[in-house]
Scaffold this active site. Structure first.
Site, short mmCIF file in Angstrom:
data_model
loop_
_atom_site.label_atom_id
_atom_site.label_comp_id
_atom_site.label_asym_id
_atom_site.label_seq_id
_atom_site.Cartn_x
_atom_site.Cartn_y
_atom_site.Cartn_z
N THR A 72 4.09 1.70 1.80
CA THR A 72 5.67 1.71 1.26
C THR A 72 6.47 2.95 1.45
OG1 THR A 72 4.68 0.95 -1.00
CG2 THR A 72 6.23 2.45 -1.20
N ALA A 73 5.84 4.15 1.63
CA ALA A 73 6.79 5.31 2.06
C ALA A 73 7.20 5.27 3.48
CB ALA A 73 6.09 6.63 2.03
N GLY A 84 0.84 -1.37 0.03
CA GLY A 84 -0.09 0.01 -0.06
C GLY A 84 0.88 1.39 0.06
N CYS A 85 0.23 2.32 -0.18
CA CYS A 85 0.91 3.55 -0.31
C CYS A 85 1.60 4.14 1.05
CB CYS A 85 -0.15 4.77 -0.83
SG CYS A 85 -1.54 4.94 -0.05
N TYR A 86 0.75 4.19 2.07
CA TYR A 86 1.09 4.53 3.21
C TYR A 86 2.47 3.61 3.83
CZ TYR A 86 -2.15 8.06 4.30
OH TYR A 86 -2.91 9.34 4.46
#
Length: 355
Positions: free
Chosen positions: A162-163, A158-160
């Site tokens: 990943t970062a 997911g995006c969160y």
């Protein structure tokens, strides 16, 4: 020969970003794009930026063409992938799933956080987690399986997560993080991260000129972050919505182990760069510099910045990505590149929009 691919859920923000990237890819050929709501409509009519470029027409999610593809990308809400993945794999199609349905290794954890039964838990033992910089060996094993003629399932991060994980994982894996204490994650995302369907929170009149924390202590990306970092029950994750179209910034505050408190931020930067050597999409900034969402918008890179608070004994690691690219579509294409034996950067924008 071109690698024939389909995109399920292509009318959503992550889905149409996939179409944009795949159409420009030198090795992939988009054979089908699906949207039940837009079936029969031209892509260029729904997204005019494709006018004069593409004649693709949306079909329904049950389009028979999908079963003849080499790979299918699923840009669908959770639970929708549960219905699609087993059938595609049975047809010999490799699947790159952007949803949450196969990310969590323990089906009980999935069921607790998502409130639905996991209907194909047996696939969790063979699926590959799609975050190349941190699970490279697993993706290479998937490449070998694909080369042997077997379809593979990649559950893209997911995006969160990943970062957050790209910012924090090197410190955790190198033993810098203390064995106890909360790891605090404060993350901010643009509105496209909420998907295309409108609601009161993402309505322009609510989101514009407004910052808001949401899902406090309950956000479903929490167990995914804990799984990646191997920090069970230690992550305090607070997401925020910002009036941006693209972009995600995650600030991770980690208590340092005693023997890591002597490290300077310059030493940490160099060790982070060594950790990510050979992975072109993670750029560790110089000591004293911090990433910003404008520096990654439109590209597949993650910028990482580090700072040390010696007085409090904590490392602050900051990661910035484009939530639609490295946080979703670009990551899926990067994973597909590895599985199909291509350079991981093939067809992906390495430089963000400068303005």
């Amino acid at each position: 020969m071109a690698i024939k691919v389909g995109v399920v859920g292509a009318a959503g923000y992550a889905g149409v970003e996939l179409v944009r990237l795949l159409m420009a890819h030198p090795a992939f050929e988009v054979a089908a794009i699906t949207s039940n709501a837009d079936a029969g409509m031209r892509l260029a009519d729904v997204y005019p930026s494709f006018a004069g470029v593409s004649d693709l027409v949306f079909s329904r999610h049950d389009d028979e063409v999908l079963a003849s593809c080499d790979a299918v990308f699923l840009a669908v809400p959770h639970t929708a992938a549960l219905a699609a993945v087993p059938q595609l794999l049975a047809s010999g199609v490799s699947v790159f799933d952007l949803s949450a349905d196969y990310r969590l290794a323990d089906p009980a954890v999935y069921e607790a956080w998502y409130g639905v039964e996991h209907t194909s838990p047996e696939l969790l033992t063979t699926r590959v987690f799609g975050l190349p910089e941190l699970f490279w060996d697993d993706l290479c094993a998937a490449q070998a399986s694909h080369a042997a003629g077997d379809p593979v399932l990649v559950a893209c991060a997911g995006c969160y997560p990943t970062a957050t994980s790209l910012a924090a994982a090197p410190a955790v894996r190198m033993g810098w993080a203390a064995q106890t204490g909360a790891v605090v994650v404060d993350a901010i995302s643009g509105v496209t991260g909420a998907g295309k369907s409108a609601n009161a929170r993402t309505h322009f009149c609510h989101a514009d000129e407004n910052l808001e924390a949401y899902g406090v202590c309950t956000h479903r990306h929490t167990p995914e972050i804990e799984q990646i970092l191997e920090l069970p029950d230690r992550v305090v994750f607070t997401p925020h919505l910002a009036p941006l179209r693209r972009g995600l910034l995650s600030t991770v505050t980690m208590p340092l182990a005693d023997d890591a408190r002597t490290l300077t931020v310059e030493e940490m930067v160099e060790q982070y760069r060594t950790f990510y050597a050979g992975h072109p999409f993670v750029r560790v900034l110089d000591a004293g510099a911090m990433p910003q969402t404008a520096s990654v918008a439109g590209g597949n890179a993650c910028q990482v910045g580090l700072a040390v608070n010696q007085r409090a004994g904590v490392l602050v690691a900051v990661g910035a990505i484009d939530n639609l690219c490295k946080g979703a579509a670009g990551q899926a294409v990067q994973c597909a590149n590895v599985v199909f034996g291509l350079d991981e950067a093939c067809g992906l924008p390495g430089v963000a929009l400068p303005v």
